[in-house]
Scaffold this active site. Structure first.
Site, PDB file in Angstrom:
ATOM      1  N   GLY A  17       5.334   8.431  20.278  1.00 31.90           N
ATOM      2  CA  GLY A  17       5.415   8.783  21.677  1.00 31.90           C
ATOM      3  C   GLY A  17       5.655  10.590  21.836  1.00 31.90           C
ATOM      4  O   GLY A  17       6.120  11.140  22.872  1.00 31.90           O
ATOM      5  N   ALA A  19       3.639  12.868  22.573  1.00 27.00           N
ATOM      6  CA  ALA A  19       2.887  13.810  23.358  1.00 27.00           C
ATOM      7  C   ALA A  19       3.436  13.153  24.953  1.00 27.00           C
ATOM      8  O   ALA A  19       2.987  13.886  25.804  1.00 27.00           O
ATOM      9  CB  ALA A  19       1.540  13.600  23.565  1.00 27.00           C
ATOM     10  N   GLY A  20       4.337  12.680  25.012  1.00 22.92           N
ATOM     11  CA  GLY A  20       5.265  12.216  26.273  1.00 22.92           C
ATOM     12  C   GLY A  20       6.303  13.196  26.515  1.00 22.92           C
ATOM     13  O   GLY A  20       6.398  14.284  25.763  1.00 22.92           O
ATOM     14  N   PHE A  21       7.403  12.901  27.457  1.00 22.29           N
ATOM     15  CA  PHE A  21       8.279  13.748  28.007  1.00 22.29           C
ATOM     16  C   PHE A  21       9.180  14.048  26.840  1.00 22.29           C
ATOM     17  O   PHE A  21       9.186  15.282  26.253  1.00 22.29           O
ATOM     18  CB  PHE A  21       8.916  13.206  29.263  1.00 22.29           C
ATOM     19  CG  PHE A  21      10.145  13.967  29.446  1.00 22.29           C
ATOM     20  CD1 PHE A  21      10.057  15.490  29.669  1.00 22.29           C
ATOM     21  CD2 PHE A  21      11.303  13.376  29.991  1.00 22.29           C
ATOM     22  CE1 PHE A  21      11.425  16.059  29.978  1.00 22.29           C
ATOM     23  CE2 PHE A  21      12.242  13.838  30.456  1.00 22.29           C
ATOM     24  CZ  PHE A  21      12.390  15.171  30.387  1.00 22.29           C
ATOM     25  N   THR A 135      17.948   3.046  25.823  1.00 25.65           N
ATOM     26  CA  THR A 135      18.151   3.749  27.136  1.00 25.65           C
ATOM     27  C   THR A 135      19.518   3.097  27.654  1.00 25.65           C
ATOM     28  O   THR A 135      19.845   2.214  27.247  1.00 25.65           O
ATOM     29  CB  THR A 135      17.163   3.445  28.197  1.00 25.65           C
ATOM     30  OG1 THR A 135      17.666   3.743  29.455  1.00 25.65           O
ATOM     31  CG2 THR A 135      16.886   1.854  28.128  1.00 25.65           C
ATOM     32  N   ASP A 136      20.322   3.880  28.466  1.00 21.81           N
ATOM     33  CA  ASP A 136      21.544   3.715  29.179  1.00 21.81           C
ATOM     34  C   ASP A 136      21.224   2.357  30.115  1.00 21.81           C
ATOM     35  O   ASP A 136      21.923   1.499  30.172  1.00 21.81           O
ATOM     36  CB  ASP A 136      22.063   4.699  29.912  1.00 21.81           C
ATOM     37  CG  ASP A 136      21.469   5.304  31.006  1.00 21.81           C
ATOM     38  OD1 ASP A 136      20.217   4.631  31.318  1.00 21.81           O
ATOM     39  OD2 ASP A 136      21.929   6.077  31.599  1.00 21.81           O
ATOM     40  N   GLU A 137      19.806   2.102  30.429  1.00 20.18           N
ATOM     41  CA  GLU A 137      19.696   0.948  31.332  1.00 20.18           C
ATOM     42  C   GLU A 137      19.717  -0.436  30.668  1.00 20.18           C
ATOM     43  O   GLU A 137      19.787  -1.422  31.242  1.00 20.18           O
ATOM     44  CB  GLU A 137      18.286   1.015  32.117  1.00 20.18           C
ATOM     45  CG  GLU A 137      18.229   2.246  32.929  1.00 20.18           C
ATOM     46  CD  GLU A 137      16.859   2.311  33.691  1.00 20.18           C
ATOM     47  OE1 GLU A 137      16.718   0.997  34.014  1.00 20.18           O
ATOM     48  OE2 GLU A 137      16.369   3.259  33.845  1.00 20.18           O
ATOM     49  N   TYR A 161      11.830  -3.523  32.559  1.00 14.80           N
ATOM     50  CA  TYR A 161      11.941  -2.218  31.584  1.00 14.80           C
ATOM     51  C   TYR A 161      13.088  -2.268  30.712  1.00 14.80           C
ATOM     52  O   TYR A 161      12.924  -2.437  29.458  1.00 14.80           O
ATOM     53  CB  TYR A 161      11.813  -0.903  32.366  1.00 14.80           C
ATOM     54  CG  TYR A 161      12.254   0.308  31.359  1.00 14.80           C
ATOM     55  CD1 TYR A 161      11.758   0.310  30.392  1.00 14.80           C
ATOM     56  CD2 TYR A 161      13.370   0.891  31.808  1.00 14.80           C
ATOM     57  CE1 TYR A 161      11.981   1.440  29.498  1.00 14.80           C
ATOM     58  CE2 TYR A 161      13.931   1.831  31.055  1.00 14.80           C
ATOM     59  CZ  TYR A 161      13.019   2.205  29.838  1.00 14.80           C
ATOM     60  OH  TYR A 161      13.692   3.237  29.050  1.00 14.80           O
TER      61      TYR A 161
END
Length: 359
Positions: A17, A19-21, A135-137, A161
């Protein structure tokens, strides 16, 4: 989990990943800082990725880009073996909550199955580090009177997600228990900065305001998030890679918390549009479920020598400057800027691209 202290020096890193953010920012950080490391980026170039983010790295002798899907076991095994990979930093994921409400099976395929393929290949190739980016989620929401989350807090995901990220975490832990795979897990709060696809709240609100359209605020706008600038996140992964303990989990968070309505007002003020604030805020239907807050402690990571260095105002200024110059990087953003985007995810075949010095 099996835990031990370490002062690790990788030689060849695969960043999925990239090329992602967040992945592209971490990739750039590593390639430029560690010229003696061989660094390979694997990305299928989905809608939120962009080769423009990493184009300057193609001139670097220690960098190679591979277009491909983490679900391809043959490809992953080939890369791990041919590039003598000893470390994986696994960013690749479908990450937008709104999309997960409409394309949840794709999230299972990419976030769970993709992680499982990487783990199996890492086990076969006896990798020395597998760093899983969560992730914190995964914690689920906490209420205003509840204590900050720690790495030992119970996981209570509330949307497709975060559920897929949680499921992948348990796979990662299982490979540590069952196969002694040397894993590290990170859980990050909301990241902002250059290269973020405008389906996410900060670039979305910027793009809407630049077109004199209102920020579309879910529900009453009182849901809060903690924000951290992406450069601080890149430094966190540097420290975790080299100093993190095998089998450990690290929260990567900040103490800066902001509600969605406060975020919109901050951007409106930064863009000099406060005289029209009422017209530039629009309340829309809430998400199917919208966590109130995630407030994490990052004490364990700070004990390794990390802390945030870029405050909200500075980071937001840098972000705005970047988007003013680069907001057209993704072409037509009509579908991304609606209140509840439901992008259809695509699959791609793979190819390998690298500069001639690596042939």
């Amino acid at each position: 989990m099996n835990k031990k202290a370490t002062n690790y020096q990788p030689k060849s890193i695969l960043i999925t990943g990239g090329a992602g953010f967040v992945g592209s920012n971490v990739l750039k950080y590593f390639v430029e800082k560690y010229e003696n490391y061989n660094i390979v980026c694997l990305d299928k170039l989905d809608y939120c990725s962009n080769l423009k983010f990493i184009q300057p790295l193609f001139e670097k002798e220690n960098f190679k880009f591979v277009k491909g899907n983490i679900n391809s076991q043959d490809l992953v095994l080939h890369l791990l073996q041919s590039e003598a990979i000893d470390t994986i930093i696994h960013f690749a994921a479908q990450s937008h909550v709104d999309n997960s409400f409409g394309n949840s099976l794709n999230f299972t395929k990419n976030n769970i199955m993709g992680t499982h393929v990487l783990l199996e290949c890492a086990k076969i190739c006896k990798l020395k580090r597998f760093i899983y980016v969560s992730t914190d989620e995964v914690y689920g929401q906490i209420l205003p009177n509840e204590p900050q989350l720690t790495e030992k807090s119970r996981l209570e995901p509330t949307n497709p997600y975060s559920a897929t990220k949680t499921a992948a975490e348990f796979l990662v832990k299982a490979y540590n228990y069952s196969f002694n795979l040397p894993i590290i897990i990170t859980r990050g709060c909301n990241v902002y900065g250059p290269n973020q696809y405008p389906e996410k709240v900060i670039p979305k609100f910027f793009c809407l305001l630049e077109s004199n359209k209102p920020c579309t605020i879910h529900g009453n706008g009182k849901n809060t998030r903690n924000y951290i600038y992406v450069e601080d996140v890149a430094r966190a992964f540097d420290i975790i890679t080299h100093k993190g303990k095998i089998g450990e989990i690290y929260n990567i968070g900040s103490d800066f918390e902001l509600s969605t309505i406060e975020l919109a007002k901050s951007l409106i003020k930064k863009l000099g549009k406060e005289d029209n604030e009422k017209e530039l805020i629009s309340f829309v239907e809430d998400r199917l479920f919208n966590d109130l807050s995630y407030r994490m402690k990052s004490t364990k990571l700070k004990l390794l020598g990390w802390d945030t260095t870029i405050d909200w105002d500075e980071g937001l200024d840098l972000t705005i400057q970047w988007y003013k110059k680069n907001k057209n990087n993704w072409g037509d953003l009509k579908n991304a800027l609606i209140a509840h985007p439901r992008n259809k995810l695509k699959e791609n075949k793979f190819s390998i691209v690298n500069n001639s010095s690596n042939n």
